[in-house]
Scaffold this motif. Sequence first.
Motif, PDB file in Angstrom:
ATOM      1  N   GLU A  38       0.833  -1.207   0.000  1.00  0.00           N
ATOM      2  CA  GLU A  38       0.000   0.000   0.000  1.00  0.00           C
ATOM      3  C   GLU A  38       0.867   1.256   0.000  1.00  0.00           C
ATOM      4  O   GLU A  38       0.601   2.212  -0.739  1.00  0.00           O
ATOM      5  CB  GLU A  38      -0.933  -0.011   1.209  1.00  0.00           C
ATOM      6  CG  GLU A  38      -2.005  -1.088   1.124  1.00  0.00           C
ATOM      7  CD  GLU A  38      -2.715  -1.322   2.438  1.00  0.00           C
ATOM      8  OE1 GLU A  38      -3.922  -1.629   2.390  1.00  0.00           O
ATOM      9  OE2 GLU A  38      -2.085  -1.211   3.516  1.00  0.00           O
ATOM     10  N   VAL A  39       1.911   1.251   0.813  1.00  0.00           N
ATOM     11  CA  VAL A  39       2.825   2.402   0.871  1.00  0.00           C
ATOM     12  C   VAL A  39       3.468   2.606  -0.495  1.00  0.00           C
ATOM     13  O   VAL A  39       3.503   3.729  -1.016  1.00  0.00           O
ATOM     14  CB  VAL A  39       3.897   2.201   1.970  1.00  0.00           C
ATOM     15  CG1 VAL A  39       4.991   3.256   1.865  1.00  0.00           C
ATOM     16  CG2 VAL A  39       3.255   2.238   3.354  1.00  0.00           C
ATOM     17  N   ALA A  40       3.986   1.543  -1.089  1.00  0.00           N
ATOM     18  CA  ALA A  40       4.633   1.649  -2.397  1.00  0.00           C
ATOM     19  C   ALA A  40       3.665   2.165  -3.456  1.00  0.00           C
ATOM     20  O   ALA A  40       4.046   2.994  -4.300  1.00  0.00           O
ATOM     21  CB  ALA A  40       5.204   0.299  -2.813  1.00  0.00           C
ATOM     22  N   ALA A  41       2.430   1.725  -3.406  1.00  0.00           N
ATOM     23  CA  ALA A  41       1.428   2.168  -4.385  1.00  0.00           C
ATOM     24  C   ALA A  41       1.183   3.664  -4.262  1.00  0.00           C
ATOM     25  O   ALA A  41       1.186   4.383  -5.267  1.00  0.00           O
ATOM     26  CB  ALA A  41       0.123   1.395  -4.203  1.00  0.00           C
ATOM     27  N   VAL A  42       0.997   4.148  -3.055  1.00  0.00           N
ATOM     28  CA  VAL A  42       0.753   5.586  -2.861  1.00  0.00           C
ATOM     29  C   VAL A  42       1.977   6.390  -3.285  1.00  0.00           C
ATOM     30  O   VAL A  42       1.851   7.401  -3.982  1.00  0.00           O
ATOM     31  CB  VAL A  42       0.367   5.899  -1.402  1.00  0.00           C
ATOM     32  CG1 VAL A  42       0.275   7.403  -1.179  1.00  0.00           C
ATOM     33  CG2 VAL A  42      -0.966   5.240  -1.053  1.00  0.00           C
ATOM     34  N   GLN A  49      -2.156   1.585  -9.630  1.00  0.00           N
ATOM     35  CA  GLN A  49      -1.507   0.834  -8.553  1.00  0.00           C
ATOM     36  C   GLN A  49      -2.209   1.067  -7.221  1.00  0.00           C
ATOM     37  O   GLN A  49      -2.392   0.142  -6.430  1.00  0.00           O
ATOM     38  CB  GLN A  49      -0.038   1.239  -8.424  1.00  0.00           C
ATOM     39  CG  GLN A  49       0.844   0.706  -9.513  1.00  0.00           C
ATOM     40  CD  GLN A  49       2.302   1.072  -9.266  1.00  0.00           C
ATOM     41  OE1 GLN A  49       2.779   1.032  -8.133  1.00  0.00           O
ATOM     42  NE2 GLN A  49       3.002   1.431 -10.329  1.00  0.00           N
ATOM     43  N   ILE A  50      -2.590   2.316  -6.970  1.00  0.00           N
ATOM     44  CA  ILE A  50      -3.276   2.651  -5.719  1.00  0.00           C
ATOM     45  C   ILE A  50      -4.621   1.932  -5.657  1.00  0.00           C
ATOM     46  O   ILE A  50      -4.979   1.348  -4.631  1.00  0.00           O
ATOM     47  CB  ILE A  50      -3.448   4.176  -5.567  1.00  0.00           C
ATOM     48  CG1 ILE A  50      -2.079   4.852  -5.485  1.00  0.00           C
ATOM     49  CG2 ILE A  50      -4.289   4.511  -4.334  1.00  0.00           C
ATOM     50  CD1 ILE A  50      -2.106   6.368  -5.622  1.00  0.00           C
ATOM     51  N   ALA A  51      -5.362   1.949  -6.766  1.00  0.00           N
ATOM     52  CA  ALA A  51      -6.662   1.274  -6.814  1.00  0.00           C
ATOM     53  C   ALA A  51      -6.502  -0.220  -6.560  1.00  0.00           C
ATOM     54  O   ALA A  51      -7.265  -0.809  -5.786  1.00  0.00           O
ATOM     55  CB  ALA A  51      -7.338   1.528  -8.157  1.00  0.00           C
ATOM     56  N   GLU A  52      -5.508  -0.840  -7.197  1.00  0.00           N
ATOM     57  CA  GLU A  52      -5.276  -2.270  -6.998  1.00  0.00           C
ATOM     58  C   GLU A  52      -4.946  -2.571  -5.543  1.00  0.00           C
ATOM     59  O   GLU A  52      -5.470  -3.521  -4.961  1.00  0.00           O
ATOM     60  CB  GLU A  52      -4.158  -2.753  -7.912  1.00  0.00           C
ATOM     61  CG  GLU A  52      -4.564  -2.846  -9.364  1.00  0.00           C
ATOM     62  CD  GLU A  52      -3.416  -3.211 -10.290  1.00  0.00           C
ATOM     63  OE1 GLU A  52      -2.301  -3.512  -9.807  1.00  0.00           O
ATOM     64  OE2 GLU A  52      -3.637  -3.191 -11.511  1.00  0.00           O
ATOM     65  N   ALA A  53      -4.084  -1.757  -4.934  1.00  0.00           N
ATOM     66  CA  ALA A  53      -3.697  -1.964  -3.536  1.00  0.00           C
ATOM     67  C   ALA A  53      -4.889  -1.776  -2.597  1.00  0.00           C
ATOM     68  O   ALA A  53      -4.959  -2.405  -1.544  1.00  0.00           O
ATOM     69  CB  ALA A  53      -2.564  -1.018  -3.153  1.00  0.00           C
ATOM     70  N   PRO A  59      -9.825   2.802 -11.206  1.00  0.00           N
ATOM     71  CA  PRO A  59      -8.832   3.774 -10.739  1.00  0.00           C
ATOM     72  C   PRO A  59      -9.354   5.210 -10.674  1.00  0.00           C
ATOM     73  O   PRO A  59      -8.834   6.024  -9.920  1.00  0.00           O
ATOM     74  CB  PRO A  59      -7.707   3.664 -11.769  1.00  0.00           C
ATOM     75  CG  PRO A  59      -7.871   2.326 -12.388  1.00  0.00           C
ATOM     76  CD  PRO A  59      -9.353   2.036 -12.351  1.00  0.00           C
ATOM     77  N   GLU A  60     -10.397   5.502 -11.444  1.00  0.00           N
ATOM     78  CA  GLU A  60     -10.972   6.850 -11.422  1.00  0.00           C
ATOM     79  C   GLU A  60     -11.595   7.181 -10.063  1.00  0.00           C
ATOM     80  O   GLU A  60     -11.823   8.344  -9.742  1.00  0.00           O
ATOM     81  CB  GLU A  60     -12.027   7.003 -12.524  1.00  0.00           C
ATOM     82  CG  GLU A  60     -11.465   6.887 -13.921  1.00  0.00           C
ATOM     83  CD  GLU A  60     -10.527   8.029 -14.270  1.00  0.00           C
ATOM     84  OE1 GLU A  60     -10.816   9.190 -13.921  1.00  0.00           O
ATOM     85  OE2 GLU A  60      -9.490   7.744 -14.902  1.00  0.00           O
ATOM     86  N   MET A  61     -11.866   6.156  -9.275  1.00  0.00           N
ATOM     87  CA  MET A  61     -12.471   6.362  -7.960  1.00  0.00           C
ATOM     88  C   MET A  61     -11.427   6.786  -6.914  1.00  0.00           C
ATOM     89  O   MET A  61     -11.780   7.177  -5.814  1.00  0.00           O
ATOM     90  CB  MET A  61     -13.169   5.084  -7.483  1.00  0.00           C
ATOM     91  CG  MET A  61     -14.281   4.617  -8.397  1.00  0.00           C
ATOM     92  SD  MET A  61     -15.612   5.818  -8.577  1.00  0.00           S
ATOM     93  CE  MET A  61     -16.292   5.792  -6.944  1.00  0.00           C
ATOM     94  N   ILE A  62     -10.161   6.708  -7.279  1.00  0.00           N
ATOM     95  CA  ILE A  62      -9.083   7.035  -6.351  1.00  0.00           C
ATOM     96  C   ILE A  62      -8.679   8.494  -6.521  1.00  0.00           C
ATOM     97  O   ILE A  62      -8.361   8.941  -7.621  1.00  0.00           O
ATOM     98  CB  ILE A  62      -7.848   6.133  -6.597  1.00  0.00           C
ATOM     99  CG1 ILE A  62      -8.195   4.676  -6.336  1.00  0.00           C
ATOM    100  CG2 ILE A  62      -6.660   6.574  -5.747  1.00  0.00           C
ATOM    101  CD1 ILE A  62      -8.566   4.340  -4.905  1.00  0.00           C
TER     102      ILE A  62
END
Length: 71
Positions: A38-42, A49-53, A59-62
Amino acid sequence: MSKLINYLNELDSNAELQSAHVEDAEAAMRSFGLSDNEVAAVLSGDSTQIAEAAGVDDPEMIVRAPQVQQN
């Protein structure tokens, strides 16, 4: 709800967390209890990547966390 989503939601409304994130994003996220993934994604800044984590399909929701400079 995932811990990462909780972090991003809290980051959106908590000025103290926002300051901590800008000062040292990795430390703020680890203190919140986020995983290495999660840290790496952010830190990547990549919404996919953030959405997947976070376990989010779209991903548009992030909403991206504030950008920080890496030393």
